[in-house]
Design an enzyme around this catalytic site. Sequence first.
Site: not given
Ligand code: TA6
Length: 271
Positions: A47, A66, A71, A136, A181, A240
């Site tokens: 993070r 996600q 990563r 990101h 966001d 990002e």
């Molecule tokens: O940067 C935008 C985003 O898609 C947000 O919606 C939030 O979910 C962030 O990325 C962080 O995502 P993560 O999967 O690293 O917690």
Amino acid sequence: MLEIVTPWSTAEVYLHGAHVTHFQKNGEPPLLFMSQVSRFLRDAPIRGGIPVIFPWFGKPVDKPLQHGIARVRNWEVKELASPADGSVTVKLRLPYCSDLPACAVEYVVTVSRTLRAELVVTNKSEKEFAFENCLHTYFTVGDIGSVSVTGLKGVKYLDQLDSLARKVEKENRIHISSEVDRVYVDTKHTVSVHDASLKRIIRVEKEGSASTVVWNPWIAKAKAMQDFGDEEYQKMICVESGNVNGNAVKLAPGKTVSLRIKLSSTGLKKT
Ligand code: TA6
């Protein structure tokens, strides 16, 4: 984790996720933000720093994770170089992934007075490879209330907080006073983060990127993230750079594409 020291700066790069977790110019606060409660687990993303998002952004219904797989995979060191100019370059390679089309994925990080990162993807398959990519980046700020972001006025964006509604940025200077966001699309602009608290301007230059995402989780989402301190939203902003949503990459067989960022900072002009 590779620790890098140059005459002007220090940096850290984890093989896990090819994740740059630290970059700091001598005498300045860190440029990259790292959560103090980040996990360092095999199957979880770190993070903060610069998560490498590939081959998808967000959480498509048919995908298990996600923000892709890059990563949370262990990358290999392909090359280390420290040329005479004092910079240090680290080239990492994503090992073969059975859950990806045949492709070669490399990540090149160059540390000097600036931090440069380049994600290079070559399509080794016989079919077109469609994917999203995004670096990101989490930036350290002194106080989110004293920050403004420039470079996006007039740019169309998808509001991730409003069912991806299409909007247009009206502000020359974007201020953050709630969760933000936004996926800005069809933009190659350099974006600057003006930090009146730390008295610095961070520049995010990019090449091979048509999308810029601006994110701050604010209070509720900060509390909801286990690996993010409740108050840490005050000390960071994500700007990002990548190719997401309608800007996704369509890579023909045998072709190569690069996503590049160059991160730099200067003291605020004395006004
Ligand atoms: O940067 C935008 C985003 O898609 C947000 O919606 C939030 O979910 C962030 O990325 C962080 O995502 P993560 O999967 O690293 O917690």
